[in-house]
Design an enzyme around this catalytic site. Sequence first.
Site, PDB file in Angstrom:
ATOM      1  N   HIS A  12       2.716   6.407  17.411  1.00 20.52           N
ATOM      2  CA  HIS A  12       3.245   6.330  16.053  1.00 20.52           C
ATOM      3  C   HIS A  12       3.047   7.652  15.314  1.00 20.52           C
ATOM      4  O   HIS A  12       2.296   8.517  15.732  1.00 20.52           O
ATOM      5  CB  HIS A  12       2.548   5.200  15.278  1.00 20.52           C
ATOM      6  CG  HIS A  12       1.054   5.211  15.444  1.00 20.52           C
ATOM      7  ND1 HIS A  12       0.233   5.966  14.670  1.00 20.52           N
ATOM      8  CD2 HIS A  12       0.247   4.567  16.330  1.00 20.52           C
ATOM      9  CE1 HIS A  12      -1.019   5.781  15.049  1.00 20.52           C
ATOM     10  NE2 HIS A  12      -1.048   4.948  16.059  1.00 20.52           N
ATOM     11  N   LYS A  37       9.669   3.782   9.068  1.00 25.31           N
ATOM     12  CA  LYS A  37       8.237   3.941   8.814  1.00 25.31           C
ATOM     13  C   LYS A  37       7.440   4.027  10.120  1.00 25.31           C
ATOM     14  O   LYS A  37       7.645   3.226  11.027  1.00 25.31           O
ATOM     15  CB  LYS A  37       7.728   2.763   7.969  1.00 25.31           C
ATOM     16  CG  LYS A  37       6.365   3.016   7.332  1.00 25.31           C
ATOM     17  CD  LYS A  37       6.049   1.952   6.306  1.00 25.31           C
ATOM     18  CE  LYS A  37       4.648   2.062   5.776  1.00 25.31           C
ATOM     19  NZ  LYS A  37       4.497   3.057   4.730  1.00 25.31           N
ATOM     20  N   GLY A 295      -7.522   8.527  12.573  1.00 24.12           N
ATOM     21  CA  GLY A 295      -7.047   7.541  11.607  1.00 24.12           C
ATOM     22  C   GLY A 295      -8.140   6.850  10.830  1.00 24.12           C
ATOM     23  O   GLY A 295      -7.941   6.472   9.667  1.00 24.12           O
ATOM     24  N   ALA A 404       0.363   9.938  -1.975  1.00 24.48           N
ATOM     25  CA  ALA A 404       1.169  10.769  -2.871  1.00 24.48           C
ATOM     26  C   ALA A 404       0.200  11.451  -3.833  1.00 24.48           C
ATOM     27  O   ALA A 404      -0.665  10.804  -4.416  1.00 24.48           O
ATOM     28  CB  ALA A 404       2.146   9.901  -3.635  1.00 24.48           C
ATOM     29  N   THR A 513       0.359   6.214  -7.472  1.00 29.33           N
ATOM     30  CA  THR A 513       0.526   5.594  -6.155  1.00 29.33           C
ATOM     31  C   THR A 513       1.782   6.155  -5.494  1.00 29.33           C
ATOM     32  O   THR A 513       2.624   6.765  -6.159  1.00 29.33           O
ATOM     33  CB  THR A 513       0.582   4.059  -6.280  1.00 29.33           C
ATOM     34  OG1 THR A 513       0.723   3.464  -4.984  1.00 29.33           O
ATOM     35  CG2 THR A 513       1.735   3.597  -7.144  1.00 29.33           C
ATOM     36  N   SER A 514       1.890   5.955  -4.209  1.00 33.86           N
ATOM     37  CA  SER A 514       2.993   6.576  -3.469  1.00 33.86           C
ATOM     38  C   SER A 514       4.338   6.017  -3.919  1.00 33.86           C
ATOM     39  O   SER A 514       4.468   4.821  -4.190  1.00 33.86           O
ATOM     40  CB  SER A 514       2.805   6.360  -1.970  1.00 33.86           C
ATOM     41  OG  SER A 514       2.677   4.986  -1.683  1.00 33.86           O
TER      42      SER A 514
HETATM   43 FE   LIG Z   1      -5.268   9.459  16.821  1.00 31.57          FE
END
Ligand SMILES: [Fe+2]
Length: 550
Positions: A12, A37, A295, A404, A513-514
């Site tokens: 991803h 997305k 992540g 954001a 916020t985004s």
């Molecule tokens: Fe990773």
Amino acid sequence: MIVLGISGGYGHDAAAALVRDGRIEAVVEEERLTRRKHAYGAAPVHAAQYCLARSGIRLDEVDVLALSWEPAERPDWPTRLHETMLAHPFFASSPAPDVEIVGHARSHAAAAFYCSGFGDAAVLTVDGQGDGVSTCLGRATGDKIDLDREFGIADSLGFFYLALTNHLGFELGEEGKVMGLASYAEPADVPLPFELAADGYRAVGVPRGPADPYEHYRAVVAHWRRWCADELGRSLPVRYPVDPLTSRARADTVLGAQQQRAAATGQDILERTLLHLVRLAVERSGSRRLVIGGGVGLNCSANGVIERSGLVDELYVFPASGDAGTALGAALAVSAAAGERPRTAVETASFGPEYPDEALIDLVRGLGLPAAESDDVADDAAALLEQGDVLGWVQGPMEVGPRALGNRSILADPRDAARRTRVNSIKQREQWRPLAPSLLADAADEVLETSGRAPFMLTACPVTDAARDRTPAVVHVDGTCRPQLVRRENNPRFADLLSKVGVRTGQPIVLNTSFNLAGEPLVCTPLDAIRTFYASPLDALVLGRTIIRK
Ligand SMILES: [Fe+2]
């Protein structure tokens, strides 16, 4: 030296990044350009095209194409990554540059360390997995990063947290919802499912095979799903009613005390294990500066605990700490090996597409939209915020990463708690999820009990009693917020807006916020913003110095 870093082609968050002579010129995620997305399985073809165009160069002028996957781990997919890209007509006519393989964990570490501005640091990478590795400890000095201790898929903290996320009815990529939910309850007293040892840690009872990484990943997540059911209570059924407006099936879960406690317990386990790893990373490296990549570095509650633990003096997490950031990490690793890297801290995430004010004015005029051109857009926008409007705000280059930071934002005045409800409704977010503030760094003491530099909304900080009373819309149920401290040198137009808000409301702080609706990537182009504006109940849209109202 010109290096084009690419990630994706598998997994991803495909992205591309262009670094010239150690300077970051462009970084963008494929999802922002294709509007899918997370861009699952995509090669970053559009992102790479953008980066080359932004820098005004052709592919054959790139010295090195840096890959953030290690092909030896799984020959079928990483090769596809650049072959797919280079087979695209845009690239096919150019001779391909040399390819250098940086690898996944090293790319995470490089994005964090080379952007930190630190001369030396303890390094911790934590994610689901990449190239069969999930957690790394190391040290970095100057242009060199040594990852000297690594842990595999079985010990993945990312997969532990993913299983918890699934257990609570959410999907991959929605781990932040679990973190938000965790603040509503105290953790249950369950045995820690990770053994913490003097030389590392180990997940208890997790299968250590099969050898195929994908099958192993599934076995590990299945183990943690069973563990969640045994220790945290059964998972509740998820309904998928179809939204009549969008025709999309949306997960619908009723979350009660049991789910809050499950989230709190999982978050607590993550934090306790991370603190152990931080302690080890600091001891092994001899540095009290820490960089976190991967992540799990997006878990701002855990980052806050680490920052306040006393174990480190300084913490840096790159805003695209997830896999999108590995494109930049790969490029920076190749550059650094040639002695070229950013020498000061990167405190902006705005490396994406931008549109000059004049182009925005022409676009809005051409579309015949009811717009006004402002001579003082900061003050005019502050006036709208003061009167309770919720704004879309598009300025300068788009941010990379999930936050954001004042260039593709939805903004509101945080003095009224009901504003959070309204913004969550506009964005189709769950009402229990928190919203965060952006404020001028000079005003941090009035709002926050403690904070580091906090340029990226990646660290949860306790707020002052005064801020709870004055700006309740940006304070989470546990009395924290994840702030962005804005400094004029990083974003002058956003700083101007905050100054004008301060004049009007008494404090230079906004809810930020985004700018996107649920399930969609952050808006990129002005047309993305205009579409989102008219498909939502937003009150006004500020594009450069053009203001559109409904
Ligand atoms: Fe990773």
